[in-house]
Structure formats: C-alpha cells, structure tokens
Design a protein around this motif. Structure first.
Motif, PDB file in Angstrom:
ATOM      1  N   ALA A  54       0.839  -1.202   0.000  1.00 14.92           N
ATOM      2  CA  ALA A  54       0.000   0.000   0.000  1.00 14.92           C
ATOM      3  C   ALA A  54       0.876   1.254   0.000  1.00 14.92           C
ATOM      4  O   ALA A  54       1.885   1.331   0.700  1.00 14.92           O
ATOM      5  CB  ALA A  54      -0.915   0.009   1.222  1.00 14.92           C
ATOM      6  N   VAL A  55       0.496   2.231  -0.811  1.00 19.24           N
ATOM      7  CA  VAL A  55       1.238   3.489  -0.895  1.00 19.24           C
ATOM      8  C   VAL A  55       0.842   4.346   0.303  1.00 19.24           C
ATOM      9  O   VAL A  55      -0.348   4.622   0.513  1.00 19.24           O
ATOM     10  CB  VAL A  55       0.923   4.229  -2.203  1.00 19.24           C
ATOM     11  CG1 VAL A  55       1.717   5.529  -2.282  1.00 19.24           C
ATOM     12  CG2 VAL A  55       1.218   3.346  -3.405  1.00 19.24           C
ATOM     13  N   PRO A  56       1.807   4.792   1.130  1.00 20.80           N
ATOM     14  CA  PRO A  56       1.466   5.560   2.335  1.00 20.80           C
ATOM     15  C   PRO A  56       0.982   6.969   2.010  1.00 20.80           C
ATOM     16  O   PRO A  56       1.277   7.519   0.940  1.00 20.80           O
ATOM     17  CB  PRO A  56       2.794   5.600   3.108  1.00 20.80           C
ATOM     18  CG  PRO A  56       3.852   5.439   2.070  1.00 20.80           C
ATOM     19  CD  PRO A  56       3.263   4.545   1.026  1.00 20.80           C
ATOM     20  N   ALA A  57       0.256   7.552   2.956  1.00 27.77           N
ATOM     21  CA  ALA A  57      -0.293   8.892   2.763  1.00 27.77           C
ATOM     22  C   ALA A  57       0.805   9.921   2.533  1.00 27.77           C
ATOM     23  O   ALA A  57       0.627  10.864   1.748  1.00 27.77           O
ATOM     24  CB  ALA A  57      -1.139   9.278   3.976  1.00 27.77           C
ATOM     25  N   SER A  58       1.948   9.761   3.192  1.00 28.43           N
ATOM     26  CA  SER A  58       3.033  10.728   3.029  1.00 28.43           C
ATOM     27  C   SER A  58       3.534  10.764   1.592  1.00 28.43           C
ATOM     28  O   SER A  58       3.809  11.838   1.040  1.00 28.43           O
ATOM     29  CB  SER A  58       4.189  10.396   3.981  1.00 28.43           C
ATOM     30  OG  SER A  58       4.658   9.067   3.757  1.00 28.43           O
ATOM     31  N   LEU A  59       3.648   9.588   0.957  1.00 31.66           N
ATOM     32  CA  LEU A  59       4.108   9.551  -0.434  1.00 31.66           C
ATOM     33  C   LEU A  59       3.036  10.059  -1.384  1.00 31.66           C
ATOM     34  O   LEU A  59       3.333  10.777  -2.343  1.00 31.66           O
ATOM     35  CB  LEU A  59       4.530   8.131  -0.809  1.00 31.66           C
ATOM     36  CG  LEU A  59       5.107   7.946  -2.217  1.00 31.66           C
ATOM     37  CD1 LEU A  59       6.312   8.873  -2.431  1.00 31.66           C
ATOM     38  CD2 LEU A  59       5.511   6.496  -2.449  1.00 31.66           C
ATOM     39  N   LEU A  60       1.783   9.721  -1.126  1.00 33.00           N
ATOM     40  CA  LEU A  60       0.690  10.259  -1.937  1.00 33.00           C
ATOM     41  C   LEU A  60       0.717  11.783  -1.915  1.00 33.00           C
ATOM     42  O   LEU A  60       0.523  12.445  -2.940  1.00 33.00           O
ATOM     43  CB  LEU A  60      -0.659   9.753  -1.416  1.00 33.00           C
ATOM     44  CG  LEU A  60      -0.950   8.260  -1.548  1.00 33.00           C
ATOM     45  CD1 LEU A  60      -2.245   7.921  -0.827  1.00 33.00           C
ATOM     46  CD2 LEU A  60      -1.027   7.841  -3.010  1.00 33.00           C
ATOM     47  N   HIS A  61       0.969  12.342  -0.742  1.00 29.77           N
ATOM     48  CA  HIS A  61       0.992  13.799  -0.591  1.00 29.77           C
ATOM     49  C   HIS A  61       2.146  14.421  -1.371  1.00 29.77           C
ATOM     50  O   HIS A  61       1.962  15.412  -2.094  1.00 29.77           O
ATOM     51  CB  HIS A  61       1.106  14.153   0.887  1.00 29.77           C
ATOM     52  CG  HIS A  61       1.097  15.618   1.158  1.00 29.77           C
ATOM     53  ND1 HIS A  61       0.020  16.428   0.885  1.00 29.77           N
ATOM     54  CD2 HIS A  61       2.050  16.436   1.675  1.00 29.77           C
ATOM     55  CE1 HIS A  61       0.299  17.674   1.215  1.00 29.77           C
ATOM     56  NE2 HIS A  61       1.526  17.711   1.701  1.00 29.77           N
ATOM     57  N   VAL A  62       3.337  13.828  -1.277  1.00 34.34           N
ATOM     58  CA  VAL A  62       4.503  14.375  -1.984  1.00 34.34           C
ATOM     59  C   VAL A  62       4.298  14.298  -3.491  1.00 34.34           C
ATOM     60  O   VAL A  62       4.545  15.270  -4.220  1.00 34.34           O
ATOM     61  CB  VAL A  62       5.783  13.621  -1.568  1.00 34.34           C
ATOM     62  CG1 VAL A  62       6.938  13.989  -2.489  1.00 34.34           C
ATOM     63  CG2 VAL A  62       6.147  13.932  -0.121  1.00 34.34           C
ATOM     64  N   VAL A  63       3.840  13.159  -3.959  1.00 29.50           N
ATOM     65  CA  VAL A  63       3.674  12.975  -5.407  1.00 29.50           C
ATOM     66  C   VAL A  63       2.668  13.979  -5.966  1.00 29.50           C
ATOM     67  O   VAL A  63       2.842  14.509  -7.079  1.00 29.50           O
ATOM     68  CB  VAL A  63       3.244  11.529  -5.713  1.00 29.50           C
ATOM     69  CG1 VAL A  63       2.755  11.398  -7.151  1.00 29.50           C
ATOM     70  CG2 VAL A  63       4.410  10.571  -5.473  1.00 29.50           C
ATOM     71  N   SER A  64       1.615  14.266  -5.211  1.00 31.98           N
ATOM     72  CA  SER A  64       0.608  15.205  -5.708  1.00 31.98           C
ATOM     73  C   SER A  64       1.160  16.613  -5.846  1.00 31.98           C
ATOM     74  O   SER A  64       0.577  17.449  -6.558  1.00 31.98           O
ATOM     75  CB  SER A  64      -0.605  15.223  -4.764  1.00 31.98           C
ATOM     76  OG  SER A  64      -0.290  15.840  -3.522  1.00 31.98           O
TER      77      SER A  64
END
Length: 221
Positions: A54-64
């Motif tokens: 699962a992709v963590p929220a921290s990485l989702l936030h950075v990528v966005s």
C-alpha cells in the motif's frame, strides 16, 4: 509542449472537480491528509489487509505536489468510493505518466467509477502537457481487460512476467503477477474510438479470462 495543446488551460488542479450527471459522483484531486489516509484504508479494503505494498499517505501527498495524480471519487454523501494514483517521469526522453493504482470500493463497482477516474486522470495530464500514460492490468481479469481495451481504448505495448512478484493480497491467490502494460494518449478527439479487443500480442498463448471476482484495481489487476 504548450499546456493548452489539448484544450483550454484549466484552473488549479486541486480546485478542479468532475461531476457525473445522474450518478451523484464527484471526482476531484486530493491533497488533504485525512483524504490521503482514507486512500490508504481503501487500498487495504480493495487488496486485502495482508496487502503489504500500500502506498502511504506521506508519499501520496509528496507525489501530488510534483506533477503526479492523486484523485478520489466521492458518492453523493461524500464517501470516498474510489481513487487513482500515478507518478510522472521520463521514458525515452519524454515526460510520461505511470498510473500505479486504481481501486474501487466493492459497493460501488459496476457503476463506471473506474472509467470516471481514468477520464479525470487523462484530462489532468493533458492540462499538464503530458501526452502519454501507462499502466498495467492482469490479462486474466476479463472486467479489467474490457475496461482498458474496449471502453478506454488503451493499447497493449508490453507483456511482463511476474512484474510485482508475489504479494500478500488475496486477489492474487499467491500467483505470479504477470501483467500487460498499456499505453493511452491523453489527447481526445473524434478519431479516438475504443477498438474491439482482439489478439493482442503475437506469440502469447491465449488466456482463459476470469470473469468472476472483483474488478478492483490496475496495479493488482
């Protein structure tokens, strides 16, 4: 290429939303941490609690924040029912997008949510001037094949054996994760009509497509 090469320039992507008439479903970009954490929960709901990729929220936030796409589909009562996540990078000297995960809650499947998410993702990438996106799908899943090839008109460009290795997801049943890689242009026009699915890659033995089971996500098929 100019940002408006495929149509008028759009506003801030985090303020954009795509409403689907009659369905009450809204698709929009995500960047609030509580919504990104909800995406993590949805990954485990779709691919199983044992799913360890699962992709963590921290990485989702950075990528966005750097040209990636993190978008959610919300029901009329503002429940997150689906999401799509992808990253942008360089392939053969061209800026392209890799759509890594798309998942839809079981209660919302067969309502066109996956297609809505892909169309939103496509329009956002076109606005950013990215002309091509790639993703994978399990060639044994008939629903995913129908969506990707017949409904969206994506084109298979590669077959990869055991692309993600074995995973803890019950969707994979311990099987190797063989995948088709597809390419989809972000521009749209009258000539962009989905093809009829046919023999895809010469030399690959025919598969017995699984029509049962959830049409959950492109990463896990």
């Amino acid at each position: 290429m100019p940002p408006d090469a495929h149509g008028p320039a759009a506003t801030d992507p985090h303020a954009e939303a795509l409403a689907h008439a009659g369905s009450g479903i809204i698709v929009r970009s995500l960047d609030a941490l509580d919504e990104l954490r909800a995406c993590v929960d949805l990954q485990h709901e779709v691919w199983g609690k044992e799913y360890d990729d699962a992709v963590p929220a921290s990485l989702l936030h950075v990528v966005s924040q750097i040209g990636g796409i993190v978008a959610g589909a919300f029901s009329s009562d503002d429940e997150l029912i689906g999401f799509v996540f992808g990253i942008s990078g360089i392939k053969n000297g061209e800026v392209v997008h890799w759509s890594h995960e798309l998942g839809v809650r079981a209660s919302a499947r067969d309502a066109g949510v996956g297609r809505m998410l892909k169309q939103f993702q496509r329009s956002e990438l076109a606005r950013l001037g990215i002309t091509t996106m790639f993703w994978t799908f399990d060639p044994l899943m008939a629903k995913n094949a129908h969506l990707n090839l017949n409904r969206l008109g994506a084109r298979v460009v590669e077959y990869v054996e055991n692309m993600y290795g074995t995973t803890g997801s019950p969707l994979h049943n311990g099987l190797a994760t063989d995948r088709f890689v597809v390419s989809w242009p972000t521009h749209t026009g009258p000539e962009d009509r989905p093809p009829v699915a046919r023999t895809i890659i010469d030399g690959i033995a025919p598969y017995c497509l699984r029509s049962s089971g959830p049409s959950a996500g492109e990463r896990a098929g």
